[in-house]
Design a protein around this motif. Structure first.
Motif, mmCIF file in Angstrom:
data_model
loop_
_atom_site.group_PDB
_atom_site.id
_atom_site.type_symbol
_atom_site.label_atom_id
_atom_site.label_comp_id
_atom_site.label_asym_id
_atom_site.label_seq_id
_atom_site.Cartn_x
_atom_site.Cartn_y
_atom_site.Cartn_z
ATOM 1 N N ARG A 294 -72.036 -1.871 -77.795
ATOM 2 C CA ARG A 294 -71.629 -2.824 -78.826
ATOM 3 C C ARG A 294 -70.324 -2.415 -79.497
ATOM 4 O O ARG A 294 -69.522 -3.259 -79.888
ATOM 5 N N VAL A 295 -70.093 -1.102 -79.655
ATOM 6 C CA VAL A 295 -68.876 -0.642 -80.314
ATOM 7 C C VAL A 295 -67.648 -1.022 -79.493
ATOM 8 O O VAL A 295 -66.631 -1.490 -80.029
ATOM 9 N N PHE A 298 -67.039 -4.702 -79.884
ATOM 10 C CA PHE A 298 -66.464 -4.996 -81.199
ATOM 11 C C PHE A 298 -64.978 -4.659 -81.231
ATOM 12 O O PHE A 298 -64.153 -5.458 -81.708
ATOM 13 N N LEU A 299 -64.613 -3.475 -80.716
ATOM 14 C CA LEU A 299 -63.207 -3.080 -80.706
ATOM 15 C C LEU A 299 -62.379 -4.023 -79.842
ATOM 16 O O LEU A 299 -61.227 -4.343 -80.178
ATOM 17 N N LEU A 330 -68.380 -7.716 -87.042
ATOM 18 C CA LEU A 330 -68.906 -6.484 -87.616
ATOM 19 C C LEU A 330 -70.366 -6.647 -88.024
ATOM 20 O O LEU A 330 -71.184 -5.726 -87.859
ATOM 21 N N LEU A 333 -72.407 -6.221 -85.094
ATOM 22 C CA LEU A 333 -72.432 -4.829 -84.664
ATOM 23 C C LEU A 333 -73.486 -4.029 -85.421
ATOM 24 O O LEU A 333 -74.226 -3.233 -84.823
#
Length: 683
Positions: A294-295, A298-299, A330, A333
């Protein structure tokens, strides 16, 4: 124990803090509060806020509203402080505080120069003042106009310029109802301007620019070159550039007016619609990165959003959308579903803390009211009708979004644009999906430009769709009933409209009958105030001598009738007429325009005489004597005493000095429209 009652705004704390921040910004600007007053109020509010938890239970109960009130006062003080902080005139190193005629200036170009018909325009950042042989650091911005006879077209972002020529302060035209250009420039830190011939400046060695900005400029230039290579017609090129990256220098002015008249000008402006498409595309691509975590997703999404935002010039509407979509990403996330209204208010507060002057930005106002209207009214409006057919339901969704977006933007649009596009619904039904498709095609063109056959095919299809869209909009704009024009609303009337809309919306959503009574009451007040203004305008007479550079222009306004005396070029629907004359006529609620010719007029018991090089000086004293062009001073006055002497914008500077000396010697009241703005007499 009874449950604590919650309200709809409980889950949106920023929605309660935002109005106080906005009020503080407005008070800080219009009241020009000193830093000392703001600091005292802020310190007192901060002390009350942080001391509340240490009070006894009894005092806490008696002062239960004090803690919340002190927090709101603190937010207000912060808004007032932000305005004073961002005002370049309050900066200790602002060059305007120490600059005097004869000083040298070193400036760095803050953007790529833009070629104009008579000059090359660029915005420059002041870095140093040269005074008495020493160089002093300074800050501030100004507009440079370079003569095209030099090598100004070779200048680029970051070039350092040395100049020593008297600067001119940015001034407004002074015409009634005109755009406040001076304030618009001041909000961007621009306070002065100068025209430079090729011998009046020198390019210094070195480069004073930011690496990121240079990279973004090169990227924009690359994208523009790709679009211009594969989209051949200039009108379609201009719209393609505006759609993708917000580059508007190549836009056709007539086309922009057609889009504005039909209510789809938001298609041209980079807005939440464009970033919403980017977000949707990034989410689809991020779906292929599920194994990356997920990170990483998101990025990828946040990075793509902000890269496009910077490439589009970081305009307020795009930044607002980027902040909102980033907050939504976010939230996913960290696994929390936040209130969309709270996210919207949070993004607005963040942007205003970064630049409080965005509160006056029209794009900022329209984008937030449009999204706010959609978030509040879309679902209940959409559920009014049900269509089992998916295609029909999709059309109904688009209709619902278009209509609910107009609910809160309507008062602002009427206040600023003075018009209502009757066909906005019909045009949006085609323009929104078609422009979205064009935007996706332009992205594909930039992605595959290196494959020549594929890029040519995509460019041909993109240009065809843009041409179809332009022709559709232009034809609808030409219809006689496409636009209701000439609305003139005061700030109080706009507030009454919002009060009526808010009360009616609360009645509809909460089924509150009292709110309906309030809505009707606000509408009655609005109608009464507007009727009074129309009645007052119908009984007054006005003479206006406009400040229109290089043009003669005067209006006799009797009620709602206008008699125009001036250059025939201003009778056309051109920029000069729309920018200088139209705002005053709308402000005074006058619409019917009739041209008149002559030099002497008897208007509503007043005698007005126009005097130029081809006319004779009047024998009898007029109420107003308007001087134009190179009119010579009279040899014999014979006791003539005009009530008012007015010099229009065509009088050359040396003649102005001659007339001023004559007026001072004879004690004639003199009004120069170049320095004092338009002359307005009302009776």
């Amino acid at each position: 124990m009874p449950a604590t009652k919650t309200y709809w705004w409980t889950h949106a704390p920023f929605l309660r803090l935002l109005p106080l921040l906005m009020l503080g910004i407005l008070c800080g600007w219009y009241l020009q509060l000193s830093i000392t007053v703001i600091a005292v109020v802020g310190a007192g509010a901060l002390l009350c806020t942080f001391s509340y938890p240490f009070l006894s239970k009894g005092l806490k109960y008696r002062m239960r509203f004090g803690a919340g009130g002190s927090l709101l006062l603190l937010i207000w003080a912060m808004g007032a402080w932000l305005v004073q902080k961002e005002n370049i005139q309050n900066h200790s190193r602002w060059f305007g505080k120490s600059y005097k005629e004869g000083d040298g200036l070193i400036a760095a170009l803050d953007e790529m120069p833009v070629s104009k018909p008579r000059s090359v325009k660029a915005i420059a950042r002041i870095t140093h003042i040269i005074q008495d042989g020493s160089m002093v650091q300074a800050t501030g911005r100004m507009i440079l106009y370079f003569d095209k006879e030099g090598n100004a077209e070779n200048l680029v972002y970051g070039n350092r310029i040395l100049l020593q020529k008297p600067l001119q302060a940015i001034q407004n035209s002074g015409n009634p109802g005109a755009f406040d250009y001076r304030r618009y420039c001041l909000f961007q830190g621009i306070t002065h301007q100068v025209f430079l011939k090729k011998t009046e400046y020198r390019t210094l060695p070195g480069h004073d620019g930011k690496g990121l900005q240079r990279a973004l400029i090169r990227s924009r230039e690359t994208i523009i070159s790709i679009l211009q290579k594969h989209i051949h017609h200039p009108r379609e090129q201009g719209l393609a550039e505006a759609l993708l990256i917000g580059y508007k220098d190549d836009l056709d002015k007539g086309l922009v007016q057609a889009y504005s008249n039909t209510g789809v000008v938001h298609v041209i402006a980079i807005s939440g619609l464009h970033l919403g498409l980017i977000y949707w595309l990034l989410v689809r691509i991020a779906g292929l990165l599920r194994r990356r975590g997920r990170v990483v997703r998101f990025l990828f999404i946040a990075g793509g959003l902000w890269a496009f935002t910077l490439l589009a010039g970081a305009q307020p509407s795009v930044v607002r959308s980027a902040v909102m979509f980033t907050c939504m990403t976010l939230g996913k996330l960290i696994g929390r579903q936040t209130s969309q209204l709270n996210t919207l208010a949070f993004s607005a507060a963040g942007l205003l803390c970064y630049n409080p002057f965005w509160l006056w930005d029209l794009g900022f106002q329209l984008s937030y009211t449009a999204v706010g209207g959609i978030l509040i009214f879309y679902k209940p409006f959409y559920h009014l009708l049900y269509f089992p057919n998916k295609a029909v339901d999709w059309v109904w969704q688009l209709v619902a979004v278009t209509l609910t977006a107009q609910i809160l933007t309507l008062p602002i649009s009427l206040f600023h644009f003075h018009q209502f596009p009757v066909l906005f619904l019909i045009t949006n039904l085609l323009a929104v999906p078609l422009s979205s498709g064009v935007l996706l095609l332009e992205m594909a063109l930039c992605a595959f430009y290196w494959i020549t056959p594929l890029a040519s095919a995509i460019g041909w299809l993109t240009e065809g769709l843009i041409r179809f869209l332009n022709d559709y909009i232009v034809r609808l704009s030409a219809l006689p009933f496409a636009l209701w024009d000439g609305f003139s609303f005061s700030v109080l009337q706009v507030l009454l409209l919002y009060a009526a809309i808010g009360s009616a919306g609360y009645w509809w959503l909460a089924k509150n009958k009292i709110a309906l009574r309030f809505a009707l009451g606000f509408l009655v007040l609005f109608a009464g105030l507007r009727s009074y203004n129309l009645w007052e305008a119908s009984r007054l007479n006005r003479l206006i001598v406009y400040h229109v550079p290089r043009h003669r222009a005067a209006d006799f306004i009797s009620g709602r009738q206008v008699f125009f005396n001036g250059d025939t070029a201003l009778l056309q629907d051109g920029f000069e007429r729309a920018f200088h004359l139209r705002p005053a006529r709308i402000l005074f609620r006058a619409s019917a325009v009739q041209p008149v010719q002559g030099t002497a007029f008897r208007f509503a018991q007043k005698t007005i005489h126009f005097y130029d090089s081809a006319a004779h000086f009047p024998n009898a004293a007029p109420a107003v004597l308007v001087v134009s062009g190179k009119a010579k001073l009279p040899r014999q006055i014979n006791g003539l005493q005009p009530a008012q002497l007015v010099l229009d914008a065509t009088v050359p500077p040396y003649r102005v000095q001659q007339w001023r000396r004559l007026a001072d010697s004879l004690r004639w009241p003199l009004h120069d429209v170049r320095t004092s703005g338009a002359f307005v007499m009302q009776w």
